[in-house]
Design an enzyme around this catalytic site. Sequence first.
Site, PDB file in Angstrom:
ATOM      1  N   ASP A  79       0.764  -1.346  -0.038  1.00  0.00           N
ATOM      2  CA  ASP A  79      -0.223   0.087   0.084  1.00  0.00           C
ATOM      3  C   ASP A  79       1.070   1.146  -0.139  1.00  0.00           C
ATOM      4  O   ASP A  79       1.690   1.557   0.938  1.00  0.00           O
ATOM      5  CB  ASP A  79      -0.934   0.080   1.292  1.00  0.00           C
ATOM      6  N   THR A 139      -3.362   4.959  -3.765  1.00  0.00           N
ATOM      7  CA  THR A 139      -2.028   5.967  -3.388  1.00  0.00           C
ATOM      8  C   THR A 139      -0.796   5.484  -3.916  1.00  0.00           C
ATOM      9  O   THR A 139      -0.093   6.437  -4.022  1.00  0.00           O
ATOM     10  CB  THR A 139      -2.074   5.482  -1.737  1.00  0.00           C
ATOM     11  N   THR A 140      -0.677   4.317  -4.439  1.00  0.00           N
ATOM     12  CA  THR A 140       0.653   3.970  -5.333  1.00  0.00           C
ATOM     13  C   THR A 140       0.614   4.707  -6.614  1.00  0.00           C
ATOM     14  O   THR A 140       1.537   5.217  -7.077  1.00  0.00           O
ATOM     15  CB  THR A 140       0.655   2.533  -5.335  1.00  0.00           C
ATOM     16  N   ASP A 145      -9.085   0.060   2.482  1.00  0.00           N
ATOM     17  CA  ASP A 145      -9.146   0.362   1.264  1.00  0.00           C
ATOM     18  C   ASP A 145     -10.302   0.095   0.540  1.00  0.00           C
ATOM     19  O   ASP A 145     -11.140   0.762   0.072  1.00  0.00           O
ATOM     20  CB  ASP A 145      -7.854  -0.316   0.531  1.00  0.00           C
TER      21      ASP A 145
END
Length: 535
Positions: A69, A102-103, A400
Site C-alpha cells: 500500500d 495511493t501507489t 481500502d
Amino acid sequence: MALAFDDFGRPFIIIREQEQKTRLRGLDAQKANISAGKAVARILRTSLGPKGMDKMLQSPDGDVTISNDGATILEQMDVDNQIAKLMVELSRSQDYEIGDGTTGVVVMAGALLEQAEQLLERGIHPIRIAEGYEMASRIAVEHLDRIAQKYDFGVSNIEPLVQTCMTTLSSKIVNRCKRSLAEIAVKAVLAVADLERKDVRLDLIKVDGKVGGKLEDTELIYGIVVDKDMSHPQMPKQIEDAKIAILTCPFEPPKPKTKHKVDIDTVEKFQTLRLQEQKYFDDMVQKCKDVGATLVICQWGFDDEANHLLMHRNLPAVRWVGGVELELIAIATGGRIVPRFQELTPEKLGKAGLVQEKSFGTTKDRMLYIEHCANSRAVTVFIRGGNKMMIEETKRSIHDALCVARNLIRNNSIVYGGGSAEISCSVAVEAAADRYPGVEQYAIRAFADALDAIPMALAENSGLQPIETLSVVKSQQIKENNPYCGIDCNDVGTNDMREQNVFETLIGKQQQILLATQVVKMILKIDDVISPSEY
C-alpha cells in the site's frame, strides 16, 4: 559570494551564515528536485497492480511491516529530502480523501516529473510546463467524465459494489480471499450507510484482528467484539436479551481528594469500617439490579470483594473496557454511558439480543461478542490470520475496500481499470494538444506520455513486454474506439476490462490526476533551494 553594499558603501549580510549553507539555483535546483521526486516514484513503481511486489520495512525499534500500500510504505520510510516529503504527503492526502490509489498517484507524479525534465532541457520555461500540465489535467478529467459509467445498486443488489472492492483487493496480499473479503467490506459499509443522504460513517465500523486461524475465518459481526472476558470465571458465558449498564464510575468506595489517614485502634472500629465498605458495595450492586441490568460493562476495574459480590448476586460484569469501545457499545446497544451510580435509570440501559464469550484455539484467549443489538449501525470486521503482519496488512486492505465502497455510495460512477482509463485519457489529451497554440502544447503532449506510465508499470510488473503491450492496447483502443481496453495483467486472454470486471471509482481516478498535477506544478515552480550544509 556576491557582496551587497548600502548607500554608504558598507557591506551587509543578505543571508546569515551564508558560508554554512548550500544553495542550488535555477535549472540545477529543478533537476535536483525532479530526481528526488523520481526516486520516490521508482520505489513504488514495482508495487503497482495485481502482480505488484511487496515492500518490507523495518522500524528503528525492530517492528517489521510488509505492505504494498503506497501510503503505508511512504509513511514508514524515513524521508529526509523536502521534495520526497511532498511525495509522501501527496500519497497521504490521496489516502485520506479516497483511501485507494495511493501507489498510482505517486507513480503518476514521478512520470510527470520525468517528462518535465526533458522539456526543461529543451529550454522550455517551467511556468509554461506547469500551465500546460494544468490544461492537460483538465482535459483528462473531463474525458474521464465522458467515459465513466453509472452503476446502479441497492441493498438487495450489491454485486457492483463487490466487484469494485475485488479490484482493489486483487493487488493486495489477500487476493486469494478477495471475494469473501469484498463481500464483508460491502455489507459492513451498507450496515452503517445512510443511502438517502449518501453518507457513510466509517468510524462505526470497527476492524479488529486476532492472530490464529486462517484468513478464510474472517467474519463480519453485526455488533461489537471486545477483547475482554467476564471478570469472574464462574460468571455465565452467554446472556440472551441482555440489558447492559455502561458505567464510567469505579466499583469501589469513594476516596477523598485530599490526603487522609484513618486511625484504627480497636477491633470494633475495623469491623465497622469493613461492614461500611461491604454495605457500599452492596448498594452499588443493588442499584444495578434494581434498574433491571443483566450485564455491567465498566471502564475501570473493581477489587475482588466487588467481583465476588457481583458473582453471588448473578450480575455478570466486564472490567477495563476502553473509552472508544464503550462509545461503540453505547451506539450499538442504544444505551447511555452513566458516570455515577445515582444517575442509573432503566432508560439508560443498552439492549443486545446475545452477549457471549468465545475462546480461540488452545491459547485460552477469550473475547466478548455483543450481537443482535438494538441499533445495528455499529459493526465489527473480525480478521483472523497466521501472523501479526498478515493481520495488519489485511486491516489495511479492508480499509481500502471500505473506502472504495463508501466512495461508490457517494458517487456511483465508475471507470474501468487495468490502465484502460489512463490510455484513453492519453489518446484524448494527445488529440487535444494540437488545438493549443504556443509552447504549452509540448507540455500537453508530455502529459499524455506521462499518463502511459501507469499501464506500462502494470505490464512490466506482470512480466509482459511493457512497450509492446502498451502499443498493442493503444492501437486497439483507437481502432475499435473502445476506451475499455486495458492491460491483461492476469492472463485472462482478453483486453476488455468490462469482461474482466476490473473497475475503479471515477472520483478516485480524477483525484489521482488532479493531485499529481498539483504537486508537480509546485515542484516545478521552485528555482532556489537554500539548505543548511551538513556538519
